[in-house]
Design a protein around this motif. Sequence first.
Motif, PDB file in Angstrom:
ATOM      1  N   LEU A  37      11.029  18.164  16.920  1.00 56.30           N
ATOM      2  CA  LEU A  37      11.799  17.236  16.802  1.00 56.30           C
ATOM      3  C   LEU A  37      12.536  15.805  17.514  1.00 56.30           C
ATOM      4  CD1 LEU A  37      14.463  19.941  15.954  1.00 56.30           C
ATOM      5  CD2 LEU A  37      12.507  18.720  14.560  1.00 56.30           C
ATOM      6  N   ARG A  38      11.319  15.699  18.263  1.00 60.53           N
ATOM      7  CA  ARG A  38      11.752  13.888  19.570  1.00 60.53           C
ATOM      8  C   ARG A  38      10.648  13.183  19.234  1.00 60.53           C
ATOM      9  NH1 ARG A  38      13.014  18.085  24.074  1.00 60.53           N
ATOM     10  NH2 ARG A  38      15.345  18.194  23.314  1.00 60.53           N
ATOM     11  N   ASP A  39      10.874  12.275  19.389  1.00 61.22           N
ATOM     12  CA  ASP A  39       9.679  11.311  19.795  1.00 61.22           C
ATOM     13  C   ASP A  39       9.237  11.112  21.179  1.00 61.22           C
ATOM     14  OD1 ASP A  39       9.695  10.464  16.491  1.00 61.22           O
ATOM     15  OD2 ASP A  39      11.608   8.976  16.917  1.00 61.22           O
ATOM     16  N   VAL A  40       7.650  11.309  21.090  1.00 64.97           N
ATOM     17  CA  VAL A  40       6.936  10.729  21.895  1.00 64.97           C
ATOM     18  C   VAL A  40       6.132   9.460  22.135  1.00 64.97           C
ATOM     19  CG1 VAL A  40       6.171  11.677  24.416  1.00 64.97           C
ATOM     20  CG2 VAL A  40       7.269  13.444  22.710  1.00 64.97           C
ATOM     21  N   ALA A  41       5.828   8.613  22.694  1.00 66.02           N
ATOM     22  CA  ALA A  41       5.272   7.865  22.918  1.00 66.02           C
ATOM     23  C   ALA A  41       5.248   6.962  24.330  1.00 66.02           C
ATOM     24  CB  ALA A  41       5.828   6.193  22.133  1.00 66.02           C
ATOM     25  N   ALA A  42       4.235   6.354  24.513  1.00 61.76           N
ATOM     26  CA  ALA A  42       3.613   5.834  25.558  1.00 61.76           C
ATOM     27  C   ALA A  42       2.434   4.998  24.820  1.00 61.76           C
ATOM     28  CB  ALA A  42       2.961   6.811  26.478  1.00 61.76           C
ATOM     29  N   THR A  43       2.667   3.703  26.704  1.00 55.97           N
ATOM     30  CA  THR A  43       1.175   2.594  26.461  1.00 55.97           C
ATOM     31  C   THR A  43       0.353   2.916  26.689  1.00 55.97           C
ATOM     32  OG1 THR A  43       3.254   0.820  26.787  1.00 55.97           O
ATOM     33  CG2 THR A  43       1.210   0.406  27.173  1.00 55.97           C
ATOM     34  N   VAL A  44      -0.928   2.653  25.732  1.00 56.60           N
ATOM     35  CA  VAL A  44      -2.842   3.222  26.238  1.00 56.60           C
ATOM     36  C   VAL A  44      -3.404   2.072  26.440  1.00 56.60           C
ATOM     37  CG1 VAL A  44      -2.057   5.516  26.114  1.00 56.60           C
ATOM     38  CG2 VAL A  44      -2.763   3.747  24.215  1.00 56.60           C
ATOM     39  N   THR A  45      -4.162   2.164  27.512  1.00 59.25           N
ATOM     40  CA  THR A  45      -5.643   0.852  27.164  1.00 59.25           C
ATOM     41  C   THR A  45      -6.480   1.645  26.584  1.00 59.25           C
ATOM     42  OG1 THR A  45      -5.548   0.646  29.609  1.00 59.25           O
ATOM     43  CG2 THR A  45      -3.957  -0.665  28.757  1.00 59.25           C
ATOM     44  N   GLY A  46      -6.515   2.852  26.876  1.00 60.54           N
ATOM     45  CA  GLY A  46      -7.703   3.826  26.456  1.00 60.54           C
ATOM     46  C   GLY A  46      -7.610   4.110  24.868  1.00 60.54           C
ATOM     47  N   PHE A  47      -8.569   3.149  24.255  1.00 59.64           N
ATOM     48  CA  PHE A  47      -8.355   3.661  23.065  1.00 59.64           C
ATOM     49  C   PHE A  47      -9.876   3.360  22.326  1.00 59.64           C
ATOM     50  CE2 PHE A  47      -5.605   0.265  23.154  1.00 59.64           C
ATOM     51  CZ  PHE A  47      -5.952  -0.302  21.226  1.00 59.64           C
ATOM     52  N   LEU A  48     -10.692   3.115  21.126  1.00 61.71           N
ATOM     53  CA  LEU A  48     -11.220   2.218  20.666  1.00 61.71           C
ATOM     54  C   LEU A  48     -11.434   2.941  19.073  1.00 61.71           C
ATOM     55  CD1 LEU A  48     -14.667   3.896  20.934  1.00 61.71           C
ATOM     56  CD2 LEU A  48     -14.071   3.217  22.634  1.00 61.71           C
ATOM     57  N   ASP A  49     -11.866   2.297  18.310  1.00 66.10           N
ATOM     58  CA  ASP A  49     -12.670   2.600  16.653  1.00 66.10           C
ATOM     59  C   ASP A  49     -14.113   3.823  17.065  1.00 66.10           C
ATOM     60  OD1 ASP A  49     -15.169   0.749  15.553  1.00 66.10           O
ATOM     61  OD2 ASP A  49     -13.082  -0.271  16.443  1.00 66.10           O
ATOM     62  N   VAL A  50     -14.449   4.596  16.418  1.00 71.10           N
ATOM     63  CA  VAL A  50     -15.143   5.289  17.005  1.00 71.10           C
ATOM     64  C   VAL A  50     -16.687   5.673  16.100  1.00 71.10           C
ATOM     65  CG1 VAL A  50     -16.190   7.616  17.305  1.00 71.10           C
ATOM     66  CG2 VAL A  50     -14.499   6.930  18.000  1.00 71.10           C
TER      67      VAL A  50
END
Length: 183
Positions: free
Chosen positions: A45-58
């Motif tokens: 019941l909470r929103d959790v969020a974080a900034t990331v730079t390690g992501f990509l389309d596979v």
Amino acid sequence: MELPDAPPALLLDPAAVDAEDAGAYRLLAADIASGVAVVAARHRLRDVAATVTGFLDVSYDPPTMLVCLFEEGRICDAVESTGAWALSVLRRDQEGIANWLASPGNPVEGLLDRVPFRRAPRSGAPVLEGALAWFELATVAVHTAATHRIVVGEVTAMGRGVAESEADDPLVHYARSYRGVTG
């Protein structure tokens, strides 16, 4: 053609990496430019969020992406527990949001009170308003890599947060700071 001498290479024994080697790695890895996004989930019941730079389309078929999350972070627990998450790719003018959601010790309650967002259609995960693009994902695999989890997800919904004509200046992380592509 023979090239001029290059600076000496730093050869490491992976079994004997020490703090000095880790510092050298961080310095060199900072030279890798990457996009900036926010990973978010609705957990307990909470929103959790974080900034990331390690992501990509596979993959395009089926549409699949991955993100790397620090295994001890709240966002990692939320993404692993819920199995559904959203990734919002940030624009250059969203640097303040990136900084806020990258800050350690953010509050558990009210984390997104000052961040405009809407709900992803299937999971209800927060999708940042004005993002260049957003993707809602269902987790299909999780792999451990050192201090991080690599979370692979299939896209279940996606869209733009701005008109295509306005999607021309992504936020980029390079040399330990945020930058834009156009200036």
